[in-house]
Design a protein around this motif. Structure first.
Motif, PDB file in Angstrom:
ATOM      1  N   ILE A   1       6.855  -4.322  10.212  1.00  0.00           N
ATOM      2  CA  ILE A   1       6.712  -3.170  11.103  1.00  0.00           C
ATOM      3  C   ILE A   1       8.067  -2.878  11.748  1.00  0.00           C
ATOM      4  O   ILE A   1       8.899  -3.765  11.914  1.00  0.00           O
TER       5      ILE A   1
ATOM      6  N   GLY B   1       0.796  -1.229   0.000  1.00  0.00           N
ATOM      7  CA  GLY B   1       0.000   0.000   0.000  1.00  0.00           C
ATOM      8  C   GLY B   1       0.824   1.271   0.000  1.00  0.00           C
ATOM      9  O   GLY B   1       0.310   2.349  -0.323  1.00  0.00           O
TER      10      GLY B   1
ATOM     11  N   VAL C   1       4.733 -10.446  12.929  1.00  0.00           N
ATOM     12  CA  VAL C   1       4.595  -9.837  11.597  1.00  0.00           C
ATOM     13  C   VAL C   1       5.857 -10.062  10.764  1.00  0.00           C
ATOM     14  O   VAL C   1       5.798 -10.562   9.637  1.00  0.00           O
TER      15      VAL C   1
ATOM     16  N   ASN D   1      -1.077  -6.878  -1.508  1.00  0.00           N
ATOM     17  CA  ASN D   1      -1.621  -7.159  -0.173  1.00  0.00           C
ATOM     18  C   ASN D   1      -1.331  -6.003   0.769  1.00  0.00           C
ATOM     19  O   ASN D   1      -0.322  -5.323   0.648  1.00  0.00           O
TER      20      ASN D   1
ATOM     21  N   ILE E   1      -2.874  -4.631   5.081  1.00  0.00           N
ATOM     22  CA  ILE E   1      -3.818  -4.842   6.186  1.00  0.00           C
ATOM     23  C   ILE E   1      -5.089  -3.999   5.969  1.00  0.00           C
ATOM     24  O   ILE E   1      -5.065  -3.047   5.180  1.00  0.00           O
TER      25      ILE E   1
ATOM     26  N   ASN F   1      -5.089  -0.230   5.508  1.00  0.00           N
ATOM     27  CA  ASN F   1      -4.450   0.328   4.314  1.00  0.00           C
ATOM     28  C   ASN F   1      -5.182  -0.061   3.034  1.00  0.00           C
ATOM     29  O   ASN F   1      -4.607   0.004   1.945  1.00  0.00           O
TER      30      ASN F   1
ATOM     31  N   ARG G   1      14.052   4.402   7.204  1.00  0.00           N
ATOM     32  CA  ARG G   1      13.118   5.520   7.276  1.00  0.00           C
ATOM     33  C   ARG G   1      13.368   6.458   8.442  1.00  0.00           C
ATOM     34  O   ARG G   1      14.171   6.182   9.321  1.00  0.00           O
TER      35      ARG G   1
HETATM   36  P1  ADP Z   1       8.770   0.806   4.236  1.00  0.00           P
HETATM   37  O1  ADP Z   1       9.240   2.189   4.459  1.00  0.00           O
HETATM   38  O2  ADP Z   1       9.798  -0.244   4.532  1.00  0.00           O
HETATM   39  O3  ADP Z   1       8.110   0.613   2.915  1.00  0.00           O
HETATM   40  P2  ADP Z   1       6.145   0.973   5.513  1.00  0.00           P
HETATM   41  O4  ADP Z   1       5.811   0.943   6.956  1.00  0.00           O
HETATM   42  O5  ADP Z   1       5.911   2.227   4.742  1.00  0.00           O
HETATM   43  O6  ADP Z   1       7.663   0.510   5.379  1.00  0.00           O
HETATM   44  O7  ADP Z   1       5.388  -0.198   4.765  1.00  0.00           O
HETATM   45  C1  ADP Z   1       5.146  -1.433   5.347  1.00  0.00           C
HETATM   46  C2  ADP Z   1       3.829  -1.929   4.801  1.00  0.00           C
HETATM   47  O8  ADP Z   1       3.536  -3.195   5.413  1.00  0.00           O
HETATM   48  C3  ADP Z   1       2.663  -0.994   5.101  1.00  0.00           C
HETATM   49  O9  ADP Z   1       1.873  -0.812   3.946  1.00  0.00           O
HETATM   50  C4  ADP Z   1       1.905  -1.733   6.196  1.00  0.00           C
HETATM   51  O10 ADP Z   1       0.518  -1.446   6.236  1.00  0.00           O
HETATM   52  C5  ADP Z   1       2.174  -3.184   5.805  1.00  0.00           C
HETATM   53  N1  ADP Z   1       1.964  -4.120   6.918  1.00  0.00           N
HETATM   54  C6  ADP Z   1       2.316  -3.952   8.217  1.00  0.00           C
HETATM   55  N2  ADP Z   1       1.925  -5.000   8.946  1.00  0.00           N
HETATM   56  C7  ADP Z   1       1.318  -5.866   8.093  1.00  0.00           C
HETATM   57  C8  ADP Z   1       0.707  -7.133   8.244  1.00  0.00           C
HETATM   58  N3  ADP Z   1       0.633  -7.731   9.441  1.00  0.00           N
HETATM   59  N4  ADP Z   1       0.179  -7.729   7.147  1.00  0.00           N
HETATM   60  C9  ADP Z   1       0.247  -7.136   5.937  1.00  0.00           C
HETATM   61  N5  ADP Z   1       0.820  -5.942   5.723  1.00  0.00           N
HETATM   62  C10 ADP Z   1       1.349  -5.300   6.791  1.00  0.00           C
END
Ligand code: ADP
Length: 251
Positions: free
Chosen positions: A98, A18, A118, A39, A41, A44, A193
């Protein structure tokens, strides 16, 4: 680099697509001619749906699979949903994760368990069900996990022991899976980040951090045919393994 001919019949699944690196990878793979299921959550849903719409606007097929990667039946259902919609799965990008910046002494068991659920269980479950599908298909496949520089060393200048623990685990799982599935594994550099950026940049040989698009470009290469001889290399932050097709892809 990869051509449309090479990748046009492939389907990828990108978790956590997302935003950020996952979004950049999903869009890059679509640009490379791969159909991309995405995919994220429930929180998002809007963002990941927008990413899927962008992929469709690029002329590729796409579908949205809302699931928490830490929950086994949701991952199993997500993989079977991708296969049902697109007819197979060739590229698994286990990107969802996360971050928790927290001194060890202040970390609760609940926080510890959640980040491992996670970041580690999520990768394990995505690998498990994607690999089962790829093995059943018998045409090989590639799997990449977001690993972070925290999966390579603990002294990143950021106090996040639990997060580092998860990323070391992902590295170990991927290396072991690559060896035991008789596959290839490689590593690449990803983008950290927020407040961590300065610490990482200061320790980077280049003096600056990579962008999500930098990571996407490397993932694009890792899942391409050109990367078939890349294995066990320490390029940086994410690790990939490749399923061999009937042993023929083994160098
Ligand atoms: P990065 O900067 O590494 O891309 P982000 O936090 O922006 O990290 O992106 C991590 C993504 O993973 C987010 O879109 C978040 O909603 C998603 N995410 C976090 N936990 C889960 C989960 N349990 N299942 C699926 N997606 C997840």
């Amino acid at each position: 680099m990869s051509s449309t001919n090479e990748t046009s019949k492939r389907i990828a699944l990108v978790t956590g697509a997302g935003q950020g690196i996952g979004e950049a990878i999903a869009l890059r793979l679509a640009k490379d001619g791969i159909d991309v299921a995405v995919n994220d959550i429930p929180g998002n849903t809007e963002k990941v749906t927008a990413v899927s719409e962008k992929i469709i606007a690029m002329g590729r097929q796409s579908s949205v699979h809302i699931a928490d990667v830490s929950v086994e039946d949701q991952v199993e259902k997500m993989i079977s949903g991708v296969v049902g919609k697109h007819g197979g799965l060739d590229v698994m990008i286990a990107n969802a994760g996360i971050v928790m910046v927290q001194p060890l002494v202040d970390t609760t068991v609940e926080q510890w368990d959640r980040i491992f659920a996670v970041n580690v269980r999520g990768v394990f479950l995505c690998y498990k069900y994607a690999a089962k599908q790829m093995i059943a298909q018998g045409r090989g496949g590639r799997m990449v996990a977001a690993c972070s520089v925290a999966g390579k060393r603990g002294n990143t200048g950021v106090e996040y022991s639990a997060y580092c623990g998860t990323k070391f685990a992902v590295r170990g799982i991927t290396q072991a899976a690559a060896e035991h599935m008789d596959q290839r594994m490689s590593e690449l550099h990803g983008a950290p980040r927020g407040d961590m950026m300065k610490n990482y940049a200061a320790r980077s040989l280049l003096g600056h951090n990579g962008t999500p698009e930098d990571v996407a470009g490397l993932v694009s290469y890792l899942v391409s045919k050109e990367a078939h001889f890349v294995t066990g290399q320490g390029i940086g932050e994410a690790i990939a393994l490749r399923l061999a097709k009937d042993g023929l892809d083994i160098a």
